[in-house]
Each structure stands twice: as C-alpha cells, then as structure tokens.
Design a protein around this motif. Structure first.
Motif, PDB file in Angstrom:
ATOM      1  N   LEU A 176       3.932   5.653   6.447  1.00 43.95           N
ATOM      2  CA  LEU A 176       4.051   4.064   5.365  1.00 43.95           C
ATOM      3  C   LEU A 176       5.608   3.629   5.125  1.00 43.95           C
ATOM      4  N   SER A 177       6.293   5.072   5.545  1.00 44.23           N
ATOM      5  CA  SER A 177       8.123   4.336   5.822  1.00 44.23           C
ATOM      6  C   SER A 177       8.170   3.364   6.129  1.00 44.23           C
ATOM      7  N   ASP A 178       7.410   2.955   7.322  1.00 43.09           N
ATOM      8  CA  ASP A 178       8.022   1.676   8.244  1.00 43.09           C
ATOM      9  C   ASP A 178       7.432   0.639   8.252  1.00 43.09           C
ATOM     10  N   TYR A 179       7.116   0.725   7.297  1.00 41.92           N
ATOM     11  CA  TYR A 179       6.639  -0.820   6.043  1.00 41.92           C
ATOM     12  C   TYR A 179       7.760  -1.312   4.995  1.00 41.92           C
ATOM     13  N   GLU A 180       8.883  -0.629   5.354  1.00 44.42           N
ATOM     14  CA  GLU A 180       9.593  -1.485   4.673  1.00 44.42           C
ATOM     15  C   GLU A 180       9.927  -2.873   3.994  1.00 44.42           C
ATOM     16  N   PRO A 183       5.177  -4.258   1.682  1.00 43.59           N
ATOM     17  CA  PRO A 183       4.065  -3.618   1.175  1.00 43.59           C
ATOM     18  C   PRO A 183       2.571  -3.817   1.587  1.00 43.59           C
ATOM     19  N   LEU A 184       1.955  -4.716   1.891  1.00 45.31           N
ATOM     20  CA  LEU A 184       1.137  -5.346   1.930  1.00 45.31           C
ATOM     21  C   LEU A 184       0.252  -4.646   2.301  1.00 45.31           C
ATOM     22  N   ALA A 185       0.889  -4.157   4.070  1.00 46.88           N
ATOM     23  CA  ALA A 185       0.327  -4.489   5.257  1.00 46.88           C
ATOM     24  C   ALA A 185       0.694  -2.789   5.082  1.00 46.88           C
ATOM     25  N   ALA A 186       1.805  -2.163   4.398  1.00 46.61           N
ATOM     26  CA  ALA A 186       1.584  -0.458   4.346  1.00 46.61           C
ATOM     27  C   ALA A 186       0.487  -0.865   3.602  1.00 46.61           C
ATOM     28  N   ALA A 187       0.189  -1.006   3.055  1.00 52.49           N
ATOM     29  CA  ALA A 187      -1.761  -0.549   1.960  1.00 52.49           C
ATOM     30  C   ALA A 187      -2.355  -0.949   3.165  1.00 52.49           C
ATOM     31  N   GLU A 232       2.387   0.152  -5.208  1.00 51.33           N
ATOM     32  CA  GLU A 232       1.104  -0.832  -6.363  1.00 51.33           C
ATOM     33  C   GLU A 232       0.624  -1.199  -5.543  1.00 51.33           C
ATOM     34  N   ALA A 233       1.072  -1.752  -4.870  1.00 51.69           N
ATOM     35  CA  ALA A 233      -0.388  -2.358  -3.238  1.00 51.69           C
ATOM     36  C   ALA A 233      -1.114  -1.561  -2.668  1.00 51.69           C
TER      37      ALA A 233
END
Length: 557
Positions: A176-180, A183-187, A232-233
């Motif tokens: 997840l930390s690679d999606y700094e 947030p939507l892409a992380a989710a 939150e996402a």
C-alpha cells in the motif's frame, strides 16, 4: 485495536486453535497358522484391545484432547529449516460432549482443495451453541511494506470456542505504501485478495465473515495524513463492494509494532504447542524474531531470577503483560522501525554513497562492498536533509566482501548509540541480556530471515543452523559468481535465488549483524527458520484473528 491483552485469548483454554495434534496409532496384526486354539491365545495376548480397534478403524471418532488433558508437546522437526509437521497429525476430531459426531472414514480437510463442503465441517453436524453458525470464516489482510497478503481462516463451532481448521493464503505486490497520493488505487490493489475470499467463503456465510486490514510499518512511514487517506479509501471500498463484516472499531488500521510482534509470538508458540493450556509446565516458549521490509521485531519470555535484586524487567512499552490460556506471562518486545530489510538496504546504500567522496553523487559509479563481487545494481539514493532522490550505479567490483560490508552495516546498526536504560541492544534500545534471561531457549526466525536463508541450505540437510551459519553463507555469497559455482549446483534453488540479486550479500550480512551484534546472540546459538506449521503461515495474522473471531460481531444484513 485488538490486543493480545484482550480477554478473548482466554478462550484458547478450551481448545481454540489448530486441532492438528496427535496422530492415529497403528497396530500390526500377527497371524499364525498353527491351530485354532493357538490363534485365539496369541490374538488375546498380542492383538489390539477394543479401544485400539476403535482408533484403528474409526479414527475420526477420537476427539482431540481438551485443555484440561495433558498432551505431550510434539517438538518441531530437527533440523527445522521449514516447520512443516506431517499432515497425518491432523487426523483427529475435536468436539464437545453432546455434539453430533460425524461417523465414517472421511479424511480431515487440510486445505480448501480437500474440503468436501466449504459450508460444513467433518467434525460435527451442529454447533455447540444453537445461536452460532456451524462454520465461520475470518479474513485478515496483512498490508506490509512490500506487498499485501490475505489469510482466509476457516473455523468451526463444534466446541465451546471456535476451532481453527485451515487457511487459504494469497498475496499481491506492491504494498500500500507504493500508492502514495493515490488512495483509490491503493484500495483497488486489494481486490485480487478479496476476490479470492469471495471464491472461498460460501455466499450464505459472507455476511457473518469479519474482515480486517492491518497495515504495518511501510504505511506508517508515509505519515499520518497520507496513510489515513489510503485507509479511508479501503474502508469505503470494503463497505461498498464486498459483503463481509467490517468491525466497527479497528477494522482497517495501522497496527502498532508491539502488537505485531506479540501476535507473531502467539501464533508461533500456539501452533508449536508451547503455550497451550495443555502444554507441559516445563516446556519453554520460542523467542520470535520477525524481519519485515520496513521494521523488525523481537519478542521473548525472559526468565528472571527473583533472588537477585537487579533481575527485573524495567517498566516501559517493551514490557508486555499477557494473559493467555489461563496463564499470566511477561514478555519483552520491541519493534525497530527503519530496521526492516528494505529500509536497511536504503540506509547502507545512502551511507556508501556518502562515503564515496564525502558528499552524495560525487561519481557516476560507486563501489559498494555490500554488493557481491562482479555484480552491478542501479539503486535509488535519497538524502534525508536535501530529500532529492537520485539513481546511482553501484558496483561490487573487487571490494565486495562480507568483512567489508559488515563494517558498513555496523555503522547502520548504531551499536554505540547512547543507552539511557542499560543494558541495550542497538540504537539505544533497552533489552535485558539474552545470555542471562534467555540462555537456552529456542529461537524462531520468520519472514525475510526464512526467505533469504532457506534457499541456500539443501532441503535434505541434517545439519542444524547456527548464527555462524549465516556468516558463512554471507562470505560465500559476497565473493560472487565463482564462489556460487563452487558451493551450489547450476540448477539448484540457491543459484536461482542468487541470480540477478546483487544485494543478497547485503541482506545476509545485515541479518547476521542484527542477530550477532544487535541482539548479542552467540555465534554458536542454534536457530530455526519458520514458514508454516501444518499449512498455516507463521506470523502475526492468526494471533490477531483469534481476537477478532472471539469478539462479539454483528452479521451484515
């Protein structure tokens, strides 16, 4: 935050957790053709009694021992490069008196592939309590710094507390930390994991299946604002797209490092039967050392000599009071943020770059003693003060060696940092002496320890692993390809791991320094490398899930 301090862990006294204990005893029949009278006599003397036949022909009827029974601990295989007890140890049932018992020769499922009905269990036909479902699933997503992993655990309610059966595991990269800032892409990156849960969990049970996402050190390093946007996402996507139950509190969180280490300690020692209510009183728990990408944890149960006035565990966050399986335990734990394997690499590369000519980026190519001889790697170097990220070509050349790399790693370890409360391990962190408080206990190394060391040791090796073994492997790896060819065959697992991984030299050297210099284990100290026990991944996830399954959860309509 679900914590091992929670009273939910008391449920383990009644058998919560893996029912894979014991095994089916086998008895050989002796047949003699002498005469009817002799046969009868011999069978009477040597043949199995009624209870033995019960075990031999209807093994599934025999319940696993409950907490009040005394069951010998089965120690891990030795040497145990990968803790994988035989699946035959699972051929026992666990149920409570009065429950319906499944009769027959149905094998105990050890995975989703061998489970005849995902919505039922072979252990009983109705739950111990009528208000509980017969089968319950729980989902735990480990959002680490290098990737995210889902653990889909199956439990049954045949007894007074849930009984763990098996898990389904799937992982995805990057973390997840690679999606700094995205947030939507992380989710959305977790969809592949949750879709696997949709495949495994029967539709009728999904609404009562709790799901939690617990991020570790990698996301913590992004800072509060950016990490909360991602969390939150994920909460929103779980609620809108998937039917599973999200706990109202701490369903999607960044897990505290202390809980991460203690959960891993619980999982490991519970599956290895050292802390169960039915474990022998004199059995010693394992020290658990977990090496992740961004942080590393150590947890052990120190033995304190109360006859000595100075033999105490200093108060502080490192002291963890745990009430588990009816026994109060005092653990030492610490999570070193920034000392995970990937962060250690960055620290070493930054230091090497700076030392090249006294300032960052002085040369296009930088000789790095922590890269294997004859290898080259383009690495990203970041200056903590100026914060510019640059790509630097680093080469092993003739400088690559374990001894030279170790000198760099020693600086990163900050062994000489100010120690305000003595004694200290490294970076100024208080830790009671392992030589005095954990002199002979077993040590379990998890995660990157296993991933890097295990492939270099033959699977059929009967030689125990000592901390000095890691130093030897580092010496061989750091010398480069000629040394690899000398110690490993061309088509071996080790050679496949070493190819295109110049930093393998750095990784092994750092691991050795962490154990030897940091924690001050002796070079001769024996260690175990752990990955799974009976198909269940070692790590913090099962320990955290036990608390979630034992909590009061509302099913989603």
């Amino acid at each position: 935050m679900l914590s091992p301090r929670s009273s939910n862990y008391k449920q383990l006294e009644t058998g919560m957790g893996s029912s894979r204990v014991g095994g089916v005893r086998r008895f050989g029949w002796k047949k003699f053709v002498i005469g009817a009278g002799v046969i009868i006599g011999l069978v009477w003397v040597f043949g199995p009694r009624k209870e033995d036949m019960y075990e031999k022909y209807i093994p599934i009827l025999r319940p696993a021992p409950l907490a009040e029974e005394s069951t010998p601990v089965s120690p891990p295989a030795s040497p145990s490069h990968n803790i994988h007890p035989s699946h035959s140890s699972q051929n026992q049932n666990q149920h409570s008196a009065g429950d319906d018992i499944v009769v027959g020769a149905t094998p105990i499922p050890t995975s989703v592939d061998t489970d005849p009905d995902l919505s039922k269990t072979v252990h009983c036909t109705k739950p111990h309590k009528p208000d509980l479902p017969l089968v319950q699933y729980a989902l735990m997503i480990d959002a680490g710094s290098t990737g995210s992993r889902i653990h889909i655990y199956k439990f049954n309610n045949c007894g007074p507390s849930p009984v763990y059966e098996y898990e389904v595991f799937k992982q995805t990269k990057p973390g997840l930390s690679d999606y700094e800032g995205k947030p939507l892409a992380a989710a959305e990156s977790l969809d592949v994991l949750l879709d696997e849960a949709m495949r495994v969990v029967p539709q009728a049970l999904r609404g009562c299946t709790p799901v939690a996402v617990k991020a570790t050190a990698g996301l913590r390093l992004l800072g509060a604002e950016k990490s909360e946007e991602i969390l939150e996402a994920i909460r929103h996507r779980l609620s809108e797209k998937y039917p599973f139950t999200l706990p109202e509190k701490d369903g999607v969180v960044i897990m505290d490092g202390s809980d991460e280490g203690v959960y891993a300690w619980i999982t490991t020692n519970y599956l290895l039967k050292t802390i169960r209510a039915d474990s022998p009183a004199d059995v010693k728990s394992f020290a658990v050392l977990d090496l992740g990408g961004a942080s590393t944890q150590i947890v052990f149960e120190p033995t304190l000599d109360m006859s000595k006035p100075d033999s105490t565990l200093e108060p502080g966050e490192h002291k963890y009071d745990l009430d588990f399986a009816g026994k109060k335990r005092v653990l030492y734990q610490h999570s070193y943020l920034g000392y995970g394997l990937m962060r250690a690499r960055k620290s070493v590369h930054r230091l090497v770059d700076f030392m090249a000519f006294g300032k960052p980026g002085a040369e296009k190519e930088v000789a790095n003693p922590c890269l294997a001889k004859g290898t080259k790697r383009v690495v990203e170097v970041e200056d903590e003060q100026l914060n510019p990220k640059r790509n630097v070509t680093m080469i092993g050349a003739d400088v690559g060696s374990f001894e030279s790399c170790n000198r760099v790693v020693e600086l990163v370890m900050a062994k000489d940092a100010i120690c305000e409360v003595k004694p200290c391990s490294f970076n100024g962190v208080y830790q009671p002496s392992l030589l005095e408080t954990f002199p002979k206990g077993k040590i379990m190394l998890l995660s990157y320890f296993y991933d890097r060391i295990r492939p270099l040791i033959p699977a059929d090796s009967a030689v125990p692993i000592h901390i000095s073994t890691i130093a030897t492997l580092a010496q061989q790896v750091c010398l480069g390809k000629p040394s690899w060819d000398e110690h490993w065959s061309h088509d071996s697992e080790a050679m496949k791991e070493l190819e295109d991984r110049p930093e393998y030299c750095l990784d092994l050297t750092f691991m050795h320094a962490l154990l030897r210099l940091g924690y001050e284990f002796s070079a001769s100290r024996e260690v175990e490398l752990g990955k799974q026990v009976d198909g269940t991944e070692l790590g913090w996830c099962l320990g955290a899930t036990i608390a979630m399954v034992g909590a009061d959860l509302k099913c989603r309509v």
